[in-house]
Design an enzyme around this catalytic site. Structure first.
Site, PDB file in Angstrom:
ATOM      1  N   GLU A   1      26.745  16.219  42.877  1.00 47.13           N
ATOM      2  CA  GLU A   1      28.255  16.259  42.430  1.00 47.13           C
ATOM      3  C   GLU A   1      28.653  14.964  41.831  1.00 47.13           C
ATOM      4  O   GLU A   1      27.798  14.136  41.738  1.00 47.13           O
ATOM      5  CB  GLU A   1      28.954  16.723  43.971  1.00 47.13           C
TER       6      GLU A   1
ATOM      7  N   ARG B   1      23.840  18.899  51.578  1.00 45.83           N
ATOM      8  CA  ARG B   1      24.444  20.151  51.432  1.00 45.83           C
ATOM      9  C   ARG B   1      23.944  21.404  50.605  1.00 45.83           C
ATOM     10  O   ARG B   1      23.770  22.358  50.727  1.00 45.83           O
ATOM     11  CB  ARG B   1      25.878  20.155  51.452  1.00 45.83           C
TER      12      ARG B   1
ATOM     13  N   ARG C   1      27.230  27.728  44.530  1.00 45.77           N
ATOM     14  CA  ARG C   1      27.760  26.568  45.042  1.00 45.77           C
ATOM     15  C   ARG C   1      27.438  26.521  46.508  1.00 45.77           C
ATOM     16  O   ARG C   1      27.425  27.592  47.289  1.00 45.77           O
ATOM     17  CB  ARG C   1      29.425  26.512  44.899  1.00 45.77           C
ATOM     18  N   HIS C   2      27.468  25.455  47.028  1.00 43.61           N
ATOM     19  CA  HIS C   2      26.979  25.064  48.544  1.00 43.61           C
ATOM     20  C   HIS C   2      27.950  25.732  49.519  1.00 43.61           C
ATOM     21  O   HIS C   2      29.062  25.739  48.987  1.00 43.61           O
ATOM     22  CB  HIS C   2      26.819  23.689  48.863  1.00 43.61           C
TER      23      HIS C   2
ATOM     24  N   HIS D   1      27.136  21.914  43.340  1.00 45.77           N
ATOM     25  CA  HIS D   1      28.509  21.782  43.679  1.00 45.77           C
ATOM     26  C   HIS D   1      29.511  22.257  43.001  1.00 45.77           C
ATOM     27  O   HIS D   1      29.380  22.519  41.783  1.00 45.77           O
ATOM     28  CB  HIS D   1      28.443  20.088  43.919  1.00 45.77           C
TER      29      HIS D   1
END
Length: 191
Positions: A86, A62, A10-11, A150
């Site tokens: 996302e 991101r 996940r970012h 995400h």
């Protein structure tokens, strides 16, 4: 269906995560903590044998920034895939979570991703559509993969790869800067 080995990242934290804003498809840059989280993800992955792995990221800024920091010393090519974006939360994008869900003193304390029920109620594409695109992405993989994405997409990818009912998505570990290794129906969070 059996899926190949996966590392799902996940970012890192963004300025909007820190502010408590819903992001959806909008972009917000990583904070310094978020950049540190991404570099730490790269250190975790450097200790793994990734021979034969493909590298994928969401096209949102991101995730791309996280992939650039985490995979700089590892991947020669990182491909983007729109199915890793996302969840689209419609006109809730950019709004403060607190505006959308006033605090309930009797409610359990939200986890690291806040009140997940917001995503089930959000306008926009809905959880079923995110689940469908996550499964379609996994179905198209032709080998093991490292995936940067995400929070909600990560949960749906993990549900599918682990053979869990989609309803289990809220039970899976959240947070930011995670590295989850999924192999043969098992999941391990790497630190």
């Amino acid at each position: 269906m059996a899926y190949p080995d996966l590392y799902i990242l996940r970012h890192g934290e963004t300025v909007w995560n820190r502010a408590g804003r819903m992001q959806g498809h909008l972009n917000a840059p990583l904070t310094e903590l978020g950049r540190d989280q991404a570099r730490r993800q790269g250190q975790v992955l450097q200790g793994r044998d990734l021979t034969g792995f493909g590298f994928w990221t969401s096209p949102l800024m991101r995730a791309v920034e996280t992939a650039g920091l985490a995979l700089a010393e590892i991947a020669v090519e990182v491909r983007t895939d729109d199915r890793l974006r996302e969840i689209d939360v419609g006109d809730w994008q950019g709004r403060l979570r607190a505006e959308l869900s006033p605090p309930d003193p009797d409610a359990p304390r939200p986890g690291p991703d806040g009140d997940l029920s917001l995503y089930a109620r959000a306008p926009g594409e809905g959880l079923a559509a995110v689940t469908a695109r996550a499964r379609a992405f996994l179905d198209d993989l032709d080998g093991p993969a490292v995936v940067v994405c995400h929070g909600i997409v990560s949960r749906m990818l993990r549900c599918a790869a682990l053979g869990l009912d989609t309803a289990a998505w809220t039970d899976l570990q959240g947070g930011q800067g995670n590295v989850f290794h999924l192999s043969r129906g098992r999941m391990e969070e790497l630190r």
